[in-house]
Scaffold this active site. Structure first.
Site, PDB file in Angstrom:
ATOM      1  N   GLY A  67       0.789  -1.223   0.000  1.00  0.00           N
ATOM      2  CA  GLY A  67       0.000   0.000   0.000  1.00  0.00           C
ATOM      3  C   GLY A  67       0.821   1.271   0.000  1.00  0.00           C
ATOM      4  O   GLY A  67       0.271   2.372   0.054  1.00  0.00           O
ATOM      5  N   GLY A  69       2.721   2.359  -2.450  1.00  0.00           N
ATOM      6  CA  GLY A  69       2.769   3.011  -3.762  1.00  0.00           C
ATOM      7  C   GLY A  69       3.716   2.395  -4.778  1.00  0.00           C
ATOM      8  O   GLY A  69       4.113   3.067  -5.736  1.00  0.00           O
ATOM      9  N   SER A  71       3.075  -0.203  -6.962  1.00  0.00           N
ATOM     10  CA  SER A  71       2.371  -0.382  -8.243  1.00  0.00           C
ATOM     11  C   SER A  71       1.998   0.978  -8.827  1.00  0.00           C
ATOM     12  O   SER A  71       2.027   1.166 -10.040  1.00  0.00           O
ATOM     13  CB  SER A  71       1.103  -1.218  -8.057  1.00  0.00           C
ATOM     14  OG  SER A  71       1.449  -2.428  -7.445  1.00  0.00           O
ATOM     15  N   TYR A  72       1.655   1.920  -7.954  1.00  0.00           N
ATOM     16  CA  TYR A  72       1.331   3.277  -8.426  1.00  0.00           C
ATOM     17  C   TYR A  72       2.550   3.876  -9.132  1.00  0.00           C
ATOM     18  O   TYR A  72       2.435   4.500 -10.175  1.00  0.00           O
ATOM     19  CB  TYR A  72       0.896   4.140  -7.229  1.00  0.00           C
ATOM     20  CG  TYR A  72       0.649   5.576  -7.588  1.00  0.00           C
ATOM     21  CD1 TYR A  72      -0.535   5.963  -8.199  1.00  0.00           C
ATOM     22  CD2 TYR A  72       1.618   6.548  -7.331  1.00  0.00           C
ATOM     23  CE1 TYR A  72      -0.748   7.289  -8.554  1.00  0.00           C
ATOM     24  CE2 TYR A  72       1.409   7.870  -7.677  1.00  0.00           C
ATOM     25  CZ  TYR A  72       0.221   8.233  -8.294  1.00  0.00           C
ATOM     26  OH  TYR A  72       0.016   9.543  -8.641  1.00  0.00           O
ATOM     27  N   ASP A 214       8.020  -4.754 -10.018  1.00  0.00           N
ATOM     28  CA  ASP A 214       7.151  -4.277  -8.932  1.00  0.00           C
ATOM     29  C   ASP A 214       7.129  -5.410  -7.904  1.00  0.00           C
ATOM     30  O   ASP A 214       6.460  -6.423  -8.101  1.00  0.00           O
ATOM     31  CB  ASP A 214       5.755  -4.029  -9.541  1.00  0.00           C
ATOM     32  CG  ASP A 214       4.724  -3.595  -8.509  1.00  0.00           C
ATOM     33  OD1 ASP A 214       5.093  -3.436  -7.334  1.00  0.00           O
ATOM     34  OD2 ASP A 214       3.553  -3.425  -8.898  1.00  0.00           O
ATOM     35  N   GLY A 217       4.680  -6.767  -1.433  1.00  0.00           N
ATOM     36  CA  GLY A 217       4.833  -5.967  -0.204  1.00  0.00           C
ATOM     37  C   GLY A 217       5.866  -6.551   0.751  1.00  0.00           C
ATOM     38  O   GLY A 217       5.933  -7.765   0.926  1.00  0.00           O
TER      39      GLY A 217
HETATM   40  N1  LIG Z   1       1.548   8.754  -4.568  1.00  0.00           N
HETATM   41  C1  LIG Z   1       0.290   8.326  -4.729  1.00  0.00           C
HETATM   42  N2  LIG Z   1      -0.658   9.137  -5.230  1.00  0.00           N
HETATM   43  C2  LIG Z   1      -1.914   8.714  -5.412  1.00  0.00           C
HETATM   44  N3  LIG Z   1      -2.342   7.484  -5.098  1.00  0.00           N
HETATM   45  C3  LIG Z   1      -1.445   6.643  -4.583  1.00  0.00           C
HETATM   46  C4  LIG Z   1      -0.075   7.004  -4.386  1.00  0.00           C
HETATM   47  N4  LIG Z   1       0.590   5.966  -3.864  1.00  0.00           N
HETATM   48  C5  LIG Z   1      -0.324   4.982  -3.749  1.00  0.00           C
HETATM   49  N5  LIG Z   1      -1.546   5.388  -4.167  1.00  0.00           N
HETATM   50  C6  LIG Z   1      -2.781   4.599  -4.156  1.00  0.00           C
HETATM   51  O1  LIG Z   1      -2.764   3.805  -2.967  1.00  0.00           O
HETATM   52  C7  LIG Z   1      -3.240   2.480  -3.235  1.00  0.00           C
HETATM   53  C8  LIG Z   1      -2.149   1.457  -2.900  1.00  0.00           C
HETATM   54  O2  LIG Z   1      -1.007   1.741  -3.682  1.00  0.00           O
HETATM   55  P1  LIG Z   1      -0.225   0.623  -4.493  1.00  0.00           P
HETATM   56  O3  LIG Z   1      -1.162  -0.423  -4.998  1.00  0.00           O
HETATM   57  O4  LIG Z   1       0.630   1.299  -5.475  1.00  0.00           O
HETATM   58  O5  LIG Z   1       0.650   0.006  -3.321  1.00  0.00           O
HETATM   59  P2  LIG Z   1       1.706  -1.166  -3.409  1.00  0.00           P
HETATM   60  O6  LIG Z   1       2.881  -0.717  -2.637  1.00  0.00           O
HETATM   61  O7  LIG Z   1       1.926  -1.563  -4.807  1.00  0.00           O
HETATM   62  O8  LIG Z   1       0.976  -2.341  -2.650  1.00  0.00           O
HETATM   63  P3  LIG Z   1       1.175  -3.936  -2.825  1.00  0.00           P
HETATM   64  O9  LIG Z   1       2.445  -4.304  -2.155  1.00  0.00           O
HETATM   65  O10 LIG Z   1       0.016  -4.489  -2.143  1.00  0.00           O
HETATM   66  O11 LIG Z   1       1.194  -4.213  -4.290  1.00  0.00           O
HETATM   67  C9  LIG Z   1      -3.630   2.466  -4.705  1.00  0.00           C
HETATM   68  O12 LIG Z   1      -4.994   2.719  -4.808  1.00  0.00           O
HETATM   69  C10 LIG Z   1      -2.837   3.617  -5.305  1.00  0.00           C
HETATM   70  O13 LIG Z   1      -3.455   4.136  -6.474  1.00  0.00           O
END
Ligand SMILES: Nc1ncnc2c1ncn2[C@@H]1O[C@H](COP(=O)(O)OP(=O)(O)OP(=O)(O)O)[C@@H](O)[C@H]1O
Length: 369
Positions: A67, A69, A71-72, A214, A217
């Site tokens: 969570g 970011g 994947s973002y 990517d 977590g």
């Molecule tokens: N900098 C950001 N700006 C806007 N939205 C964000 C940002 N970072 C994360 N998010 C949002 O927060 C949520 C979780 O982010 P994300 O899926 O990128 O996390 P992750 O680190 O990839 O998690 P996982 O390990 O579960 O894959 C998503 O809905 C994403 O769009």
């Protein structure tokens, strides 16, 4: 690259300071410090494209807790594209500019090889039963690769988009207590980019491999409230990330002054084995550490920052990946050109009155008595 310091702070007496090449704040769009996806691409993605066009391997991997970011940053959100789509788009935009000037010809292939529970899957194979549990093998020259993994020739960015959509549908996602769309696999998207051109009338062909990763977590299993299958997934994720940490530590301790290189446990996990070249070898590699600003995540944030801190000590030795046969042809052509020049020089000297330096037949008359 400029160094930027990142400080993590909970209480004034408990401040920890780290130094990295870049730091970005994307928590609040209204804030003047807000960093857009475009800026991240300008700073990091354009370096990846430059490396690829110069014939080097490149790798970007995102590490951080669920969570935060990853994947973002790598894929982006609808209408807010991340590094992977921007790098692919940039690649094809540069290809079309170069093709218009007739400078070179290009071949781009993509693969998607997520690792789920220490098994490699093929996300892009359309019709086959053998889409998961593929074997990783190691080529003596080209390094580790996934046997039977499908490769897809792409001619433009829409081809890539189509494949990504198909891949996204297949990707293993499951919910955990921390993030409803948490991805429980390490997603590796690979671009093989071949460039053939004439440099000063000599043929040249370079092959660059771009790994865009990517990671799953990094949080500890007990923090997610996972049980059963999810707990096993967590164990395997932790195993590969712990091995990644060990690999990073071992590589960080290497120094050109040391005669004997340290043992690096690449083969302890599928992830580190596949990324062997990118981590400690022939690649220009960027690690992106994503952290959460929430104080409840202080422990995970600190652990991510320490992890990234160790990665800074790694020194890779990237080289231009040129096709060996084409290099041989080029070297032979250069030799022929050199000999031709020598010959012309010799003839010019001969025309000037001196004896030419070349083979002559000699007749001798021998009188026999
Ligand atoms: N900098 C950001 N700006 C806007 N939205 C964000 C940002 N970072 C994360 N998010 C949002 O927060 C949520 C979780 O982010 P994300 O899926 O990128 O996390 P992750 O680190 O990839 O998690 P996982 O390990 O579960 O894959 C998503 O809905 C994403 O769009």
């Amino acid at each position: 690259m400029a160094s930027v310091r990142v400080a993590v702070r909970v209480a004034p007496e408990n401040t920890k300071t780290f130094t990295y090449d870049f730091s970005y704040d994307s928590t609040d769009r209204q804030s003047s410090a807000f960093t857009s996806q475009e800026k991240v691409f300008e700073d990091l993605g354009s370096d990846v494209l430059k490396a690829a066009f110069d014939g080097y391997n490149a790798c970007v991997f995102a590490y951080g807790q669920t969570g935060s970011g990853k994947s973002y940053t790598m894929m982006g959100a609808p209408g807010d594209a991340g590094l992977i789509p921007r790098i692919c788009e940039g690649l094809f935009s540069r290809i079309s500019n170069s093709s218009r000037c007739d400078e070179a010809s290009f071949r781009t292939e993509v693969r998607s090889e997520p690792i789920y529970n220490e098994r490699v899957r093929d996300l892009l194979r359309r019709k086959s039963t053998q889409t998961y549990n593929l074997r990783v093998r190691e080529h003596p020259k080209d390094g580790p690769y996934v046997e039977d993994l499908s490769k897809h020739l792409v001619l433009n960015y829409s081809d890539v988009e189509e494949l990504m959509e198909a891949g996204n549908i297949n990707r293993t996602t499951a919910s955990t207590g921390m993030n409803d769309v948490s991805s429980r696999s390490h997603a590796i998207f690979t671009i093989n980019f071949t460039q053939a051109k004439f440099d000063a009338e000599m043929p040249s062909e370079t092959i660059s491999k771009i790994h865009l990763v990517d990671l799953a977590g990094s949080e500890r299993a007990d923090a997610t409230g996972a049980t059963g299958v999810r707990l096993k997934e967590g164990g395997n994720i932790n195993k590969s990330l712990v091995t990644l940490g060990n690999v990073i530590s071992a590589l960080g301790q290497e120094s050109p002054l040391k005669k004997k290189s340290a043992f690096v446990p690449y083969r302890d996990s599928v992830l580190t084995w596949l990324l062997k070249d990118s981590l400690g070898g022939n690649s220009k590699t960027i690690m992106i550490a994503t952290i959460s600003p929430a104080d409840v995540n202080y422990g995970e944030t600190l652990s991510t920052l320490r992890y990234a801190n160790r990665a800074k000590n790694i020194i890779n030795k990237p080289t231009v990946n040129e096709d060996a046969n084409v290099r041989l042809i080029r070297e032979l052509q250069a030799e022929i050109a050199r000999l031709k020049a020598l010959l012309i020089q010799g003839n010019q000297v001969s025309a000037g009155g001196r004896r030419p330096h070349c083979w002559r037949s000699v007749f001798m008359i021998v009188w026999c008595f």
